[in-house]
Design a protein around this motif. Structure first.
Motif, PDB file in Angstrom:
ATOM      1  N   ASN A  58       0.753  -1.345   0.175  1.00  0.00           N
ATOM      2  CA  ASN A  58      -0.175   0.097  -0.233  1.00  0.00           C
ATOM      3  C   ASN A  58       0.886   1.557   0.106  1.00  0.00           C
ATOM      4  N   ASP A  59       2.104   1.089   0.430  1.00  0.00           N
ATOM      5  CA  ASP A  59       2.748   2.276   1.018  1.00  0.00           C
ATOM      6  C   ASP A  59       4.294   2.167   1.592  1.00  0.00           C
ATOM      7  N   THR A  60       4.655   2.998   1.139  1.00  0.00           N
ATOM      8  CA  THR A  60       6.449   2.406   1.650  1.00  0.00           C
ATOM      9  C   THR A  60       6.659   2.075   3.162  1.00  0.00           C
ATOM     10  N   GLY A  61       5.361   2.643   3.967  1.00  0.00           N
ATOM     11  CA  GLY A  61       5.596   2.440   4.865  1.00  0.00           C
ATOM     12  C   GLY A  61       5.211   0.565   5.413  1.00  0.00           C
ATOM     13  N   ALA A  62       4.867  -0.116   4.173  1.00  0.00           N
ATOM     14  CA  ALA A  62       4.930  -1.240   4.111  1.00  0.00           C
ATOM     15  C   ALA A  62       6.300  -2.405   4.378  1.00  0.00           C
ATOM     16  N   VAL A  63       7.219  -0.778   3.549  1.00  0.00           N
ATOM     17  CA  VAL A  63       8.534  -1.863   3.617  1.00  0.00           C
ATOM     18  C   VAL A  63       9.957  -1.481   4.008  1.00  0.00           C
ATOM     19  N   LEU A  64      10.101  -0.226   4.020  1.00  0.00           N
ATOM     20  CA  LEU A  64      10.717   0.351   4.765  1.00  0.00           C
ATOM     21  C   LEU A  64      11.278  -0.034   6.065  1.00  0.00           C
ATOM     22  N   GLY A  65      12.658  -0.452   6.462  1.00  0.00           N
ATOM     23  CA  GLY A  65      12.702  -0.840   7.069  1.00  0.00           C
ATOM     24  C   GLY A  65      12.758  -1.987   7.522  1.00  0.00           C
ATOM     25  N   LYS A  66      12.899  -3.135   6.284  1.00  0.00           N
ATOM     26  CA  LYS A  66      12.567  -4.582   6.539  1.00  0.00           C
ATOM     27  C   LYS A  66      13.025  -5.575   5.620  1.00  0.00           C
ATOM     28  N   THR A  67      13.475  -6.405   5.686  1.00  0.00           N
ATOM     29  CA  THR A  67      13.892  -7.074   5.088  1.00  0.00           C
ATOM     30  C   THR A  67      13.542  -8.103   3.771  1.00  0.00           C
ATOM     31  N   ASP A  68      13.498  -8.788   3.065  1.00  0.00           N
ATOM     32  CA  ASP A  68      13.032  -9.474   2.169  1.00  0.00           C
ATOM     33  C   ASP A  68      12.631 -11.159   2.945  1.00  0.00           C
ATOM     34  N   ARG A  69      13.206 -11.102   3.874  1.00  0.00           N
ATOM     35  CA  ARG A  69      13.051 -12.341   4.252  1.00  0.00           C
ATOM     36  C   ARG A  69      11.141 -12.240   5.180  1.00  0.00           C
ATOM     37  N   GLU A  70      11.023 -11.084   5.109  1.00  0.00           N
ATOM     38  CA  GLU A  70       9.871 -10.835   5.765  1.00  0.00           C
ATOM     39  C   GLU A  70       8.629  -9.750   5.410  1.00  0.00           C
ATOM     40  N   LEU A  71       9.447  -9.878   3.741  1.00  0.00           N
ATOM     41  CA  LEU A  71       7.767  -9.163   2.836  1.00  0.00           C
ATOM     42  C   LEU A  71       7.894 -10.424   1.740  1.00  0.00           C
ATOM     43  N   PHE A  72       8.427 -10.951   1.937  1.00  0.00           N
ATOM     44  CA  PHE A  72       8.503 -11.636   0.244  1.00  0.00           C
ATOM     45  C   PHE A  72       8.149 -13.376   0.668  1.00  0.00           C
ATOM     46  N   ALA A  73       7.593 -14.244  -0.193  1.00  0.00           N
ATOM     47  CA  ALA A  73       8.063 -15.749   0.021  1.00  0.00           C
ATOM     48  C   ALA A  73       9.174 -16.084  -0.064  1.00  0.00           C
ATOM     49  N   PRO A  74       9.413 -17.424   0.620  1.00  0.00           N
ATOM     50  CA  PRO A  74      10.319 -18.010   1.138  1.00  0.00           C
ATOM     51  C   PRO A  74      11.589 -18.096  -0.351  1.00  0.00           C
ATOM     52  N   HIS A  75      11.072 -18.431  -1.313  1.00  0.00           N
ATOM     53  CA  HIS A  75      12.359 -19.134  -2.120  1.00  0.00           C
ATOM     54  C   HIS A  75      12.258 -17.554  -3.261  1.00  0.00           C
ATOM     55  N   LEU A  76      11.435 -16.534  -2.893  1.00  0.00           N
ATOM     56  CA  LEU A  76      12.180 -15.284  -3.431  1.00  0.00           C
ATOM     57  C   LEU A  76      13.001 -14.636  -2.449  1.00  0.00           C
ATOM     58  N   ALA A  77      12.444 -14.584  -1.599  1.00  0.00           N
ATOM     59  CA  ALA A  77      13.733 -13.819  -0.429  1.00  0.00           C
ATOM     60  C   ALA A  77      15.185 -14.521   0.041  1.00  0.00           C
ATOM     61  N   ASP A  78      15.038 -15.744   0.168  1.00  0.00           N
ATOM     62  CA  ASP A  78      16.519 -16.417  -0.352  1.00  0.00           C
ATOM     63  C   ASP A  78      17.280 -16.121  -2.223  1.00  0.00           C
ATOM     64  N   ARG A  79      16.500 -15.911  -2.876  1.00  0.00           N
ATOM     65  CA  ARG A  79      17.127 -15.633  -4.335  1.00  0.00           C
ATOM     66  C   ARG A  79      17.993 -14.321  -3.238  1.00  0.00           C
ATOM     67  N   TYR A  80      16.737 -13.380  -3.444  1.00  0.00           N
ATOM     68  CA  TYR A  80      17.090 -11.740  -2.915  1.00  0.00           C
ATOM     69  C   TYR A  80      18.562 -11.947  -2.460  1.00  0.00           C
ATOM     70  N   LEU A  81      18.149 -12.545  -1.018  1.00  0.00           N
ATOM     71  CA  LEU A  81      19.276 -12.036  -0.219  1.00  0.00           C
ATOM     72  C   LEU A  81      21.091 -12.922  -0.657  1.00  0.00           C
TER      73      LEU A  81
END
Length: 269
Positions: A58-81
């Motif tokens: 919805n907005d940047t507040g849902a994303v800023l300060g968070k990591t990929d593992r907090e935001l995305f499905a694990p198979h996506l987050a692991d690739r980004y990491l």
């Protein structure tokens, strides 16, 4: 005062007056380009509107300060990491073609670039990236290098669970097998077999975290001859077995906004 000193002082003065926005509004105008900056711990510190819209935030507040593992499905987050670790070690990523998830559980082909950001002392302190949708005018803008391989990409994607048919793929673009392999590696940064393996692993992760299918069944459906072969390849990529991966991430499958699967493979005509 020397010319170099004056230029340095002028730059420092400008940076001091810019404030925190630093062109954010300009990046928000790029509706087909997702942009982000992450700190050395992988926390998002800048994102543009296109990224928010692609993943359904919805907005940047849902994303800023968070990591990929907090935001995305694990198979996506692991690739980004894995990417972040490479870039933080000084290895940028340029022009890589990859599947990017969307909030409607589909996937789209994107070309991605990621670079390290350095402090004034030259130390890598963050990463920045952009990814562009390959459909529509973006694909034309990226160039013939990728467009010429579109039939190959679609065939591999549609038949990723089948043995890789290099003669068929070469015929689809009127090239020899050797020429196809060179062109594909130059465009995608990996050989054909590596690309097929990536697609299989993407689907494996999706099934592991969103279904209760037996791991042996997943292995066979993805084209592996047995459970052990699949487990070895999965472990080499993710550092854990499929069983451990499922136990670690399955409980989060319904909580993530982007958990996309590939289409079911079909036999080539």
């Amino acid at each position: 005062m020397s010319t170099g000193t004056r230029q340095s002082a002028s730059t420092a003065s400008l940076e001091g007056r810019l404030g925190d926005e630093h062109g954010q509004g300009l990046f928000d105008q790029l509706t087909d380009v997702q942009f982000w900056i992450k700190d050395a711990q992988g926390r998002y510190v800048r994102v543009n509107a296109a990224l928010l819209m692609n993943y359904g935030f919805n907005d940047t507040g849902a994303v800023l300060g968070k990591t990929d593992r907090e935001l995305f499905a694990p198979h996506l987050a692991d690739r980004y990491l894995l990417d972040d670790r490479a870039v933080l070690a000084g290895r940028p990523i340029h022009g890589r073609i990859e599947l990017v998830a969307r909030p409607d559980h589909s996937t789209g082909w994107h070309v991605t670039d990621k670079i390290p950001l350095r402090s004034r002392a030259g130390r890598i302190i963050a990463t920045a990236g952009i990814t562009r949708d390959l459909h529509g005018h973006s694909a034309a803008a990226i160039g013939d290098r990728i467009g010429a391989l579109a039939p190959v990409v679609e065939l591999v994607r549609a038949t990723y669970a089948e043995p890789l048919d290099k003669p068929l793929l070469a015929r689809s673009i009127g090239r020899s097998i050797r020429s196809l392999e060179r062109q594909f590696t130059a465009a995608f940064g990996m050989p054909l077999l590596g690309y097929q393996r990536m697609l299989r692993m993407h689907q494996a992760c999706h099934w592991l975290v969103t279904t209760r299918r037996p791991i042996t069944g997943i292995a066979l459906d993805l084209g592996y001859g047995d459970h052990s072969h699949f487990t070895r390849e999965f472990g080499r990529l993710f550092g854990v077995s499929p069983r451990v991966y499922r136990a670690r991430w399955a409980h989060r499958a319904d909580a993530t906004p982007a958990s996309a699967s590939l289409p079911r493979p079909v036999a080539p005509r």
